[in-house]
Design a protein around this motif. Structure first.
Motif, PDB file in Angstrom:
ATOM      1  N   ALA A  30       1.258  -0.835  -0.098  1.00  0.00           N
ATOM      2  CA  ALA A  30      -0.290   0.260   0.186  1.00  0.00           C
ATOM      3  C   ALA A  30       0.899   0.988   0.366  1.00  0.00           C
ATOM      4  N   TYR A  31       2.049   1.320   0.807  1.00  0.00           N
ATOM      5  CA  TYR A  31       2.910   2.424   1.680  1.00  0.00           C
ATOM      6  C   TYR A  31       3.584   2.432   0.805  1.00  0.00           C
ATOM      7  N   LEU A  32       4.948   1.455   0.330  1.00  0.00           N
ATOM      8  CA  LEU A  32       6.044   1.765   0.485  1.00  0.00           C
ATOM      9  C   LEU A  32       6.591   1.255  -1.012  1.00  0.00           C
ATOM     10  N   PHE A  33       6.450   0.265  -2.145  1.00  0.00           N
ATOM     11  CA  PHE A  33       6.985  -0.441  -2.461  1.00  0.00           C
ATOM     12  C   PHE A  33       6.259   0.475  -4.456  1.00  0.00           C
ATOM     13  N   PRO A  34       4.755   1.303  -4.148  1.00  0.00           N
ATOM     14  CA  PRO A  34       4.918   1.535  -5.386  1.00  0.00           C
ATOM     15  C   PRO A  34       5.904   3.282  -5.279  1.00  0.00           C
ATOM     16  N   HIS A  35       6.983   3.649  -3.776  1.00  0.00           N
ATOM     17  CA  HIS A  35       7.275   5.388  -4.164  1.00  0.00           C
ATOM     18  C   HIS A  35       9.065   4.063  -3.895  1.00  0.00           C
ATOM     19  N   MET A  36       9.437   2.946  -4.453  1.00  0.00           N
ATOM     20  CA  MET A  36      11.160   2.528  -4.109  1.00  0.00           C
ATOM     21  C   MET A  36      11.522   3.298  -4.573  1.00  0.00           C
ATOM     22  N   HIS A  37      11.359   3.889  -6.318  1.00  0.00           N
ATOM     23  CA  HIS A  37      12.209   4.119  -6.345  1.00  0.00           C
ATOM     24  C   HIS A  37      12.462   6.112  -6.479  1.00  0.00           C
ATOM     25  N   ARG A  38      12.349   6.769  -5.389  1.00  0.00           N
ATOM     26  CA  ARG A  38      12.130   7.894  -5.010  1.00  0.00           C
ATOM     27  C   ARG A  38      13.320   8.099  -4.291  1.00  0.00           C
ATOM     28  N   LYS A  39      14.315   9.069  -5.023  1.00  0.00           N
ATOM     29  CA  LYS A  39      15.429   8.951  -4.468  1.00  0.00           C
ATOM     30  C   LYS A  39      16.088   9.887  -2.949  1.00  0.00           C
ATOM     31  N   ASN A  40      14.557   9.794  -2.492  1.00  0.00           N
ATOM     32  CA  ASN A  40      14.747  10.553  -1.137  1.00  0.00           C
ATOM     33  C   ASN A  40      14.201   9.456  -0.110  1.00  0.00           C
ATOM     34  N   LEU A  41      14.084   8.245  -0.175  1.00  0.00           N
ATOM     35  CA  LEU A  41      13.734   7.093   0.297  1.00  0.00           C
ATOM     36  C   LEU A  41      14.928   5.647   0.081  1.00  0.00           C
ATOM     37  N   THR A  42      15.265   5.784   0.842  1.00  0.00           N
ATOM     38  CA  THR A  42      16.186   4.446   1.230  1.00  0.00           C
ATOM     39  C   THR A  42      15.970   3.652   2.166  1.00  0.00           C
ATOM     40  N   VAL A  43      14.714   2.089   1.111  1.00  0.00           N
ATOM     41  CA  VAL A  43      14.398   1.092   2.462  1.00  0.00           C
ATOM     42  C   VAL A  43      15.802  -0.053   2.592  1.00  0.00           C
ATOM     43  N   HIS A  44      16.014  -0.415   4.119  1.00  0.00           N
ATOM     44  CA  HIS A  44      17.542  -1.099   3.541  1.00  0.00           C
ATOM     45  C   HIS A  44      16.401  -2.797   4.691  1.00  0.00           C
ATOM     46  N   THR A  45      17.166  -4.035   4.368  1.00  0.00           N
ATOM     47  CA  THR A  45      16.110  -5.263   4.940  1.00  0.00           C
ATOM     48  C   THR A  45      17.255  -6.127   5.339  1.00  0.00           C
ATOM     49  N   LYS A  46      17.256  -7.184   6.372  1.00  0.00           N
ATOM     50  CA  LYS A  46      18.219  -7.254   7.589  1.00  0.00           C
ATOM     51  C   LYS A  46      18.755  -6.053   7.646  1.00  0.00           C
ATOM     52  N   ALA A  47      18.079  -5.656   8.195  1.00  0.00           N
ATOM     53  CA  ALA A  47      18.839  -4.529   9.153  1.00  0.00           C
ATOM     54  C   ALA A  47      18.221  -4.390  10.286  1.00  0.00           C
ATOM     55  N   MET A  48      18.756  -5.032  11.269  1.00  0.00           N
ATOM     56  CA  MET A  48      18.622  -5.133  13.103  1.00  0.00           C
ATOM     57  C   MET A  48      18.927  -3.972  13.431  1.00  0.00           C
ATOM     58  N   VAL A  49      18.318  -3.017  14.535  1.00  0.00           N
ATOM     59  CA  VAL A  49      18.537  -1.847  15.271  1.00  0.00           C
ATOM     60  C   VAL A  49      19.202  -2.495  16.098  1.00  0.00           C
ATOM     61  N   GLN A  50      20.331  -2.152  16.724  1.00  0.00           N
ATOM     62  CA  GLN A  50      20.966  -3.023  18.250  1.00  0.00           C
ATOM     63  C   GLN A  50      20.342  -1.345  19.117  1.00  0.00           C
ATOM     64  N   ARG A  51      20.535  -0.162  18.638  1.00  0.00           N
ATOM     65  CA  ARG A  51      20.154   0.943  19.949  1.00  0.00           C
ATOM     66  C   ARG A  51      20.006   1.998  19.162  1.00  0.00           C
ATOM     67  N   VAL A  52      19.434   2.533  20.116  1.00  0.00           N
ATOM     68  CA  VAL A  52      19.267   4.368  19.875  1.00  0.00           C
ATOM     69  C   VAL A  52      20.347   4.950  20.188  1.00  0.00           C
ATOM     70  N   LEU A  53      20.859   5.992  19.778  1.00  0.00           N
ATOM     71  CA  LEU A  53      21.801   6.237  19.894  1.00  0.00           C
ATOM     72  C   LEU A  53      21.364   7.967  20.495  1.00  0.00           C
ATOM     73  N   PHE A  54      22.220   8.124  22.195  1.00  0.00           N
ATOM     74  CA  PHE A  54      21.890   9.761  22.034  1.00  0.00           C
ATOM     75  C   PHE A  54      22.068  10.314  22.614  1.00  0.00           C
ATOM     76  N   GLU A  55      23.114  12.046  22.101  1.00  0.00           N
ATOM     77  CA  GLU A  55      23.420  13.029  22.871  1.00  0.00           C
ATOM     78  C   GLU A  55      22.704  13.516  23.572  1.00  0.00           C
ATOM     79  N   GLY A  56      22.679  13.959  24.490  1.00  0.00           N
ATOM     80  CA  GLY A  56      22.481  13.912  26.359  1.00  0.00           C
ATOM     81  C   GLY A  56      21.115  13.514  26.236  1.00  0.00           C
TER      82      GLY A  56
END
Length: 559
Positions: free
Chosen positions: A201-227
């Protein structure tokens, strides 16, 4: 690889796909979506009946388990969660339900979520929806999420409706209109007989957009903070650890299980919980992982000789071959089935304002989430409690995302939940034993000798489990246990937002997939600071005016 973006969306499920697709409509924004699973394509996902291969296995599925549940006689529960672009919308039964108006009014008026009343959220449901059949004030007809009538052509739909009538219940053709109550056939997120996941519905029709990067097999380990500001994520992409930075915001859309887990391993949560796992505290937020809610669900199962139900038999196998050819040629028939074809929203007491139990009538035998198979053919019926009082929690058993969290779902902790489910059991059995359905029953597989209320309570404790709607672990609100505010921003932190079912303050009365996409639609406007609702209302006004003009012109034509 680009390592800096305006927005990083963590989790490619229903909320994440909607967020990435909508935000990237603005070409001035750079959006990155990270999904731990696969690309969300292939026959198992696209062919609706393929869900039977994914739900009970680890195919596109995290397949979590709960801790042993005292309310379930010590059994562990099952928590399947989608692991692919589309998330759980890639493996679910595709049922499109929103809940009742009072659910959202409760969020706004009682739970500190201003701006989330039914009047506020209805336009965002309509912005999301493209309903093929229903055109009225409650539905959208031009959104990205296709909603359609089933194409399975199964005669058991009418048999089920007739049984509902015989049991004394009204029939409805729209559970998402003015009144939810009644027995009916579900509309589903399909298009031309194929699953229409959030990714399609929301993603596949727009994968060609230059301002949209999609990574699969991408496991986020943690969020990084500054303060107190979230500035990036540490993520393993195809096994390679890297850091991605966010100029504006990080948006967590990893779901009710993994969003709170990610917060905690990143140092955001109850400080005492973090200390047990030697995690440095970035921000003490005691509500993270608390308030876990889900719909406790019981399933009736019956064997039958009818080949119109799905099952394991030689004759059924021959028929399945014909259905495969039918699907390939016409995109109709058994392979388009979501299995849970029929539904109902019923009240266990006439004094209730809204239905408090939901039924899913399944044209197959279901036992233990299809992990236990039965020879022959059968049909089943789920009954779940829509607004349970019991609450569970989610805690850590390790300090990384590689170790699954401890999920205490809390089913039937509150004895009132068990009492309500007893009454829901009786209502469901009334439909199952109505003449239209009863004549097809060869054997009652699970409840044949269950008669008294005490016997019902025992079979419930022995067989109840999830109907796949965990919510609430990062609840929205303004009280001391709230994790996000009504703009979905994490309390006490900057640059961090949550847009998934974990942010629901309480369960809605129905399936949660559609509501999560609604939340994402609304979140996009909150981020942009510009509402699309006036434009939607103007478009609806113009459409009505055109219809009225056409009607007047037809009347004015000479006979």
């Amino acid at each position: 690889m680009k390592t800096e973006h305006d927005y990083i969306v963590v989790g490619g499920g229903s909320g994440g796909c909607a967020m990435a697709g909508r935000l990237s409509e603005d070409s001035a924004l750079d959006v990155c979506l990270l999904e731990a699973g696969g690309d969300g394509t292939g026959n198992l996902i696209n062919i609706p009946s393929g869900a039977v291969a994914m739900l009970p296995t680890k195919i596109n599925n995290w397949a979590f388990e709960t801790t042993p549940q005292p309310g379930l006689n010590g059994r562990k529960g099952y928590q399947p969660r989608g692991k692919a672009l589309g998330g759980s919308s890639a493996i679910n039964a595709m049922v499109y339900i929103r809940g009742t108006a009072s659910d959202y009014d409760r969020w706004a008026n009682e739970e500190g979520c201003s701006g989330w009343s039914y009047k506020d959220v209805l336009p965002y449901f309509k912005l999301s929806e493209c309903n093929e059949r229903i055109r009225d004030a409650y539905h959208g007809n031009s959104g990205p999420l296709n909603v359609a009538d089933l194409r399975s052509d199964n005669p058991f739909q009418q048999i089920y409706l007739e049984a509902g009538k015989q049991a004394g219940f009204k029939i409805t053709d729209d559970f998402n209109g003015a009144d939810q109550e009644g027995v009916g056939i579900y509309q589903v997120t399909q298009k031309n007989g194929e699953r229409w996941s959030a990714a399609r519905a929301y993603l596949f029709p727009h994968m060609h957009r230059k301002n949209l990067t999609v990574h699969t097999k991408a496991m986020v380990q943690r969020v990084l903070f500054e303060g107190k500001r979230a500035v990036g994520v540490e993520v393993s992409i195809n096994g390679q650890l890297t850091v991605l930075k966010a100029r504006k915001e990080i948006i967590l859309t990893a779901g009710a299980i993994q969003t709170p887990q990610l917060l905690m391993v990143s140092g955001v949560g109850d400080s005492s919980e973090l200390a047990r796992h030697d995690i440095d505290v970035v921000h003490h937020l005691p509500g993270v992982g608390k308030n876990l809610q889900d719909h406790p669900d019981f399933i009736f199962g019956y064997s039958t000789k009818s080949l119109d139900t799905l099952g394991l038999s030689i004759r059924g196998g021959i028929r399945l071959l014909r259905e495969i050819f039918r699907y390939r040629k016409h995109r109709r028939g058994a392979l388009t089935s979501n299995f849970a074809e029929g539904g109902a929203f019923l009240k266990t007491s006439p004094e209730l304002k809204d239905p408090n139990v939901q039924l899913h009538f399944v044209v197959a035998m279901v036992d233990d989430h299809a992990r236990k198979m039965h020879m022959g053919h059968g049909f089943s019926c789920h009954v779940c409690l829509l607004r349970p009082r019991s609450r569970g929690s989610l805690t850590l058993q390790g300090n990384t995302m590689d170790t699954p969290p401890l999920i205490d779902i809390g089913f039937l902790k509150d004895p009132r939940d068990l009492d309500e489910l007893v009454e829901g059991f009786k209502l469901t059995r009334k439909i199952m034993h109505a003449p239209a359905l009863a004549k097809f029953i060869v054997k009652d597989k699970f409840t044949e000798h269950v008669r008294t209320d005490d016997e019902i309570r025992e079979v419930l404790r022995n067989r109840v489990d999830t109907v796949y709607h965990p919510t609430g672990t990062c609840k929205m609100g303004t009280d001391s246990m709230a994790v996000v505010d009504p703009q979905l921003r994490v309390h006490g932190l900057e640059g961090l937002r949550i847009v998934d079912a974990s942010a629901m303050p309480s369960l809605i009365g129905g399936n949660t997939n559609g509501p999560v996409m609604m939340m994402a639609e609304k979140a996009v406007d909150l981020i942009r600071g510009v509402s699309r609702v006036p434009a939607l209302e103007q478009a609806e006004h113009n459409a009505r005016a055109r219809q009225e003009h056409l009607a007047q012109a037809l009347v004015a034509q000479p006979v």
